[in-house]
Design an enzyme around this catalytic site. Structure first.
Site, PDB file in Angstrom:
ATOM      1  NE  ARG A  51      -8.730  -5.630 -10.441  1.00  0.00           N
ATOM      2  CZ  ARG A  51      -8.645  -6.853  -9.937  1.00  0.00           C
ATOM      3  NH1 ARG A  51      -7.974  -7.060  -8.810  1.00  0.00           N
ATOM      4  NH2 ARG A  51      -9.201  -7.871 -10.559  1.00  0.00           N
ATOM      5  CG  ASP A  53      -4.596   2.362  -5.600  1.00  0.00           C
ATOM      6  OD1 ASP A  53      -5.070   1.222  -5.782  1.00  0.00           O
ATOM      7  OD2 ASP A  53      -3.377   2.597  -5.575  1.00  0.00           O
ATOM      8  NE  ARG A 201      -0.469   6.607  -3.937  1.00  0.00           N
ATOM      9  CZ  ARG A 201      -1.236   6.076  -2.966  1.00  0.00           C
ATOM     10  NH1 ARG A 201      -2.100   5.105  -3.267  1.00  0.00           N
ATOM     11  NH2 ARG A 201      -1.106   6.484  -1.729  1.00  0.00           N
TER      12      ARG A 201
END
Length: 257
Positions: A51, A53, A201
Protein backbone atom coordinates in the site's frame (compact mmCIF):
# COMPACT_ATOMS: atom_id res chain seq x y z
CA UNK A 1 -13.89 -20.01 -15.94
CA UNK A 2 -11.52 -17.23 -14.97
CA UNK A 3 -7.87 -16.36 -15.15
CA UNK A 4 -5.68 -15.05 -12.35
CA UNK A 5 -3.34 -12.39 -13.68
CA UNK A 6 -0.42 -10.60 -12.10
CA UNK A 7 0.09 -7.05 -13.37
CA UNK A 8 3.42 -5.28 -12.89
CA UNK A 9 2.75 -1.57 -12.63
CA UNK A 10 4.79 1.58 -13.00
CA UNK A 11 3.23 4.83 -11.84
CA UNK A 12 3.92 8.41 -10.89
CA UNK A 13 2.23 8.76 -7.52
CA UNK A 14 2.24 12.56 -7.45
CA UNK A 15 -1.46 13.04 -8.12
CA UNK A 16 -2.75 10.05 -6.15
CA UNK A 17 -3.72 9.43 -2.53
CA UNK A 18 -1.67 6.22 -2.66
CA UNK A 19 -2.32 2.68 -3.81
CA UNK A 20 -5.39 1.94 -1.69
CA UNK A 21 -8.89 3.24 -2.35
CA UNK A 22 -9.82 6.12 -0.04
CA UNK A 23 -13.07 7.87 0.77
CA UNK A 24 -11.74 10.96 -1.00
CA UNK A 25 -9.17 11.38 -3.73
CA UNK A 26 -8.03 9.20 -6.61
CA UNK A 27 -6.02 6.05 -5.89
CA UNK A 28 -4.00 3.74 -8.11
CA UNK A 29 -6.17 0.81 -7.06
CA UNK A 30 -9.33 2.74 -7.93
CA UNK A 31 -8.07 3.81 -11.36
CA UNK A 32 -7.03 0.25 -12.20
CA UNK A 33 -10.28 -1.29 -10.99
CA UNK A 34 -12.32 1.20 -13.00
CA UNK A 35 -10.34 0.43 -16.15
CA UNK A 36 -10.69 -3.35 -15.81
CA UNK A 37 -14.41 -3.04 -14.97
CA UNK A 38 -14.92 -1.38 -18.37
CA UNK A 39 -13.77 -4.59 -20.06
CA UNK A 40 -15.37 -7.03 -17.63
CA UNK A 41 -18.73 -5.25 -17.53
CA UNK A 42 -18.88 -5.62 -13.75
CA UNK A 43 -17.00 -4.39 -10.66
CA UNK A 44 -13.65 -6.06 -9.97
CA UNK A 45 -11.27 -6.07 -7.02
CA UNK A 46 -7.55 -5.64 -7.61
CA UNK A 47 -5.16 -6.62 -4.80
CA UNK A 48 -1.80 -4.87 -4.51
CA UNK A 49 1.44 -6.21 -3.09
CA UNK A 50 1.98 -3.07 -1.02
CA UNK A 51 0.00 0.00 0.00
CA UNK A 52 2.23 2.79 -1.23
CA UNK A 53 1.48 6.13 0.44
CA UNK A 54 0.28 9.32 -1.22
CA UNK A 55 2.98 10.67 -3.50
CA UNK A 56 5.06 7.47 -3.55
CA UNK A 57 6.00 6.12 -6.98
CA UNK A 58 6.40 2.60 -8.35
CA UNK A 59 8.57 0.97 -10.97
CA UNK A 60 7.43 -2.54 -10.12
CA UNK A 61 4.28 -2.64 -8.01
CA UNK A 62 2.50 -5.99 -8.36
CA UNK A 63 -1.27 -6.38 -8.52
CA UNK A 64 -3.46 -9.44 -8.81
CA UNK A 65 -6.87 -9.67 -10.46
CA UNK A 66 -9.35 -12.36 -11.51
CA UNK A 67 -10.74 -11.79 -15.01
CA UNK A 68 -12.79 -13.68 -17.59
CA UNK A 69 -10.98 -16.44 -19.47
CA UNK A 70 -11.11 -14.48 -22.73
CA UNK A 71 -8.53 -12.08 -21.31
CA UNK A 72 -5.07 -13.53 -21.57
CA UNK A 73 -2.19 -11.61 -20.01
CA UNK A 74 -0.96 -9.92 -23.20
CA UNK A 75 -4.46 -8.87 -24.30
CA UNK A 76 -5.37 -7.33 -20.94
CA UNK A 77 -2.07 -5.47 -20.78
CA UNK A 78 -2.66 -3.94 -24.22
CA UNK A 79 -6.24 -3.02 -23.39
CA UNK A 80 -5.33 -1.40 -20.07
CA UNK A 81 -2.47 0.63 -21.46
CA UNK A 82 -4.85 2.03 -24.07
CA UNK A 83 -7.19 3.48 -21.43
CA UNK A 84 -5.17 4.11 -18.27
CA UNK A 85 -4.02 7.66 -17.45
CA UNK A 86 -0.58 8.69 -18.70
CA UNK A 87 0.90 8.37 -15.20
CA UNK A 88 -0.02 4.68 -14.80
CA UNK A 89 1.43 1.95 -17.02
CA UNK A 90 1.21 -1.84 -17.03
CA UNK A 91 4.82 -2.86 -17.62
CA UNK A 92 4.13 -6.62 -17.74
CA UNK A 93 1.37 -9.18 -17.19
CA UNK A 94 1.55 -12.88 -16.33
CA UNK A 95 -0.98 -15.63 -15.79
CA UNK A 96 -0.68 -17.16 -12.32
CA UNK A 97 -1.82 -20.24 -10.48
CA UNK A 98 -5.10 -20.00 -8.52
CA UNK A 99 -3.29 -19.83 -5.15
CA UNK A 100 -1.45 -16.62 -6.13
CA UNK A 101 -2.21 -13.54 -4.03
CA UNK A 102 -0.43 -10.27 -4.76
CA UNK A 103 0.16 -9.46 -1.10
CA UNK A 104 0.34 -12.77 0.75
CA UNK A 105 2.35 -14.71 -1.85
CA UNK A 106 5.15 -12.14 -2.05
CA UNK A 107 8.52 -13.24 -0.70
CA UNK A 108 10.33 -9.90 -0.99
CA UNK A 109 9.77 -6.26 -1.82
CA UNK A 110 12.45 -3.80 -2.89
CA UNK A 111 12.36 -0.01 -2.45
CA UNK A 112 14.72 2.79 -3.36
CA UNK A 113 14.90 6.36 -2.12
CA UNK A 114 16.60 9.16 -4.08
CA UNK A 115 18.40 12.06 -2.42
CA UNK A 116 19.66 14.85 -4.66
CA UNK A 117 22.76 16.62 -3.33
CA UNK A 118 23.78 18.86 -6.23
CA UNK A 119 22.26 22.22 -7.13
CA UNK A 120 20.43 20.78 -10.14
CA UNK A 121 18.32 18.63 -7.80
CA UNK A 122 16.21 21.77 -7.35
CA UNK A 123 15.28 21.84 -11.03
CA UNK A 124 11.63 21.20 -11.96
CA UNK A 125 12.75 18.03 -13.73
CA UNK A 126 14.20 16.45 -10.59
CA UNK A 127 12.68 17.97 -7.46
CA UNK A 128 9.38 16.18 -8.09
CA UNK A 129 11.12 12.80 -7.89
CA UNK A 130 14.06 13.32 -5.50
CA UNK A 131 14.59 14.82 -2.08
CA UNK A 132 16.62 17.91 -2.93
CA UNK A 133 18.89 18.17 0.08
CA UNK A 134 20.94 21.31 0.57
CA UNK A 135 22.99 20.32 3.63
CA UNK A 136 26.16 18.21 3.23
CA UNK A 137 25.78 14.50 3.91
CA UNK A 138 28.54 12.15 5.05
CA UNK A 139 28.16 9.11 2.77
CA UNK A 140 30.31 7.00 5.10
CA UNK A 141 27.96 7.65 8.01
CA UNK A 142 24.94 6.76 5.85
CA UNK A 143 26.54 3.46 4.88
CA UNK A 144 27.48 2.76 8.47
CA UNK A 145 23.88 3.20 9.64
CA UNK A 146 22.57 0.99 6.82
CA UNK A 147 24.90 -1.84 7.87
CA UNK A 148 22.80 -2.33 11.01
CA UNK A 149 19.70 -3.26 9.00
CA UNK A 150 20.24 -6.66 7.31
CA UNK A 151 18.82 -9.58 9.27
CA UNK A 152 15.64 -10.01 11.30
CA UNK A 153 14.72 -7.14 13.60
CA UNK A 154 11.71 -5.51 15.19
CA UNK A 155 11.07 -2.24 13.37
CA UNK A 156 8.60 -0.90 15.91
CA UNK A 157 10.73 2.25 16.23
CA UNK A 158 10.47 2.88 12.48
CA UNK A 159 6.72 2.44 11.98
CA UNK A 160 3.62 4.55 12.45
CA UNK A 161 2.05 3.54 15.75
CA UNK A 162 -1.24 1.72 15.43
CA UNK A 163 -0.92 0.65 11.81
CA UNK A 164 -0.08 -2.94 12.77
CA UNK A 165 -2.08 -5.05 15.26
CA UNK A 166 -0.84 -5.04 18.86
CA UNK A 167 -0.08 -8.74 18.58
CA UNK A 168 2.22 -8.05 15.61
CA UNK A 169 5.86 -8.00 16.69
CA UNK A 170 6.76 -5.60 13.83
CA UNK A 171 9.51 -7.98 12.77
CA UNK A 172 10.92 -7.78 9.27
CA UNK A 173 13.72 -9.70 7.58
CA UNK A 174 15.93 -7.30 5.65
CA UNK A 175 17.84 -9.04 2.86
CA UNK A 176 19.86 -6.03 1.71
CA UNK A 177 20.25 -2.37 2.69
CA UNK A 178 22.81 0.01 1.25
CA UNK A 179 23.47 3.54 0.09
CA UNK A 180 25.10 4.08 -3.29
CA UNK A 181 26.39 7.12 -5.07
CA UNK A 182 24.65 8.13 -8.26
CA UNK A 183 24.91 11.09 -10.60
CA UNK A 184 23.70 14.15 -8.71
CA UNK A 185 23.29 12.48 -5.35
CA UNK A 186 22.70 9.27 -3.42
CA UNK A 187 20.23 6.39 -3.41
CA UNK A 188 19.17 4.15 -0.55
CA UNK A 189 18.19 0.64 -1.65
CA UNK A 190 16.51 -1.85 0.66
CA UNK A 191 14.88 -5.25 0.20
CA UNK A 192 12.92 -7.16 2.84
CA UNK A 193 10.20 -9.72 3.23
CA UNK A 194 7.80 -7.01 4.43
CA UNK A 195 7.68 -3.30 5.24
CA UNK A 196 5.72 -1.39 7.86
CA UNK A 197 3.86 1.89 7.34
CA UNK A 198 6.39 4.70 6.64
CA UNK A 199 9.25 2.33 7.53
CA UNK A 200 11.58 3.26 4.66
CA UNK A 201 10.87 6.96 5.08
CA UNK A 202 11.58 6.81 8.82
CA UNK A 203 14.81 4.95 8.15
CA UNK A 204 15.96 7.48 5.56
CA UNK A 205 15.00 10.46 7.73
CA UNK A 206 16.96 9.02 10.67
CA UNK A 207 20.03 8.09 8.63
CA UNK A 208 20.13 11.51 6.98
CA UNK A 209 20.11 13.23 10.38
CA UNK A 210 23.08 11.08 11.41
CA UNK A 211 24.87 11.98 8.16
CA UNK A 212 24.22 15.68 8.84
CA UNK A 213 25.79 15.39 12.29
CA UNK A 214 22.48 16.02 14.05
CA UNK A 215 22.34 12.53 15.58
CA UNK A 216 25.03 10.19 16.86
CA UNK A 217 26.44 7.35 14.76
CA UNK A 218 24.84 4.08 15.78
CA UNK A 219 21.37 5.62 16.12
CA UNK A 220 19.73 3.08 13.79
CA UNK A 221 21.19 0.12 15.69
CA UNK A 222 20.06 1.63 18.98
CA UNK A 223 16.52 2.26 17.74
CA UNK A 224 16.19 -1.30 16.47
CA UNK A 225 16.11 -2.28 20.14
CA UNK A 226 13.51 0.36 21.07
CA UNK A 227 9.97 -0.61 22.04
CA UNK A 228 8.26 2.40 20.45
CA UNK A 229 8.85 5.13 17.85
CA UNK A 230 9.23 8.11 20.19
CA UNK A 231 12.87 8.75 19.23
CA UNK A 232 12.66 8.25 15.48
CA UNK A 233 13.45 11.20 13.20
CA UNK A 234 10.72 12.73 11.02
CA UNK A 235 10.05 10.65 7.90
CA UNK A 236 11.74 11.65 4.67
CA UNK A 237 9.37 13.14 2.05
CA UNK A 238 7.18 10.66 0.18
CA UNK A 239 7.87 11.95 -3.32
CA UNK A 240 11.39 10.46 -3.53
CA UNK A 241 10.39 6.88 -2.63
CA UNK A 242 9.94 4.11 -5.22
CA UNK A 243 8.61 0.56 -5.01
CA UNK A 244 10.98 -1.14 -7.43
CA UNK A 245 10.17 -4.84 -7.36
CA UNK A 246 8.04 -7.53 -5.76
CA UNK A 247 9.27 -11.13 -5.83
CA UNK A 248 7.21 -14.33 -5.90
CA UNK A 249 8.01 -18.06 -6.00
CA UNK A 250 8.61 -19.13 -9.58
CA UNK A 251 6.17 -22.04 -9.31
CA UNK A 252 3.24 -19.60 -9.02
CA UNK A 253 3.71 -18.54 -12.65
CA UNK A 254 1.89 -20.47 -15.36
CA UNK A 255 4.30 -18.99 -17.87
CA UNK A 256 7.81 -17.57 -17.78
CA UNK A 257 8.28 -14.65 -15.38
Amino acid sequence: MARILKLTLAYDGTNYVGWQRQAEGESIQGVLEAAIARFEGAPVVVHGAGRTDAGVHARGQAAGVRVAERWDAAALRRALNAVLPDDVWVAAAHEMRPEYHARYSATARRYSYLVGTDDAANSPFRRRYEWAHARPLDAGLLQGEARALPGEHSFRAFAVKGTAPDRDEHRCVVHEARWREREGGLAFEVEANRFLHHMVRFLVGTMVEVAEGRRDPGTVARLLAAEDNREVSPPAPAHALYLDRVAYPSDLYLEGA
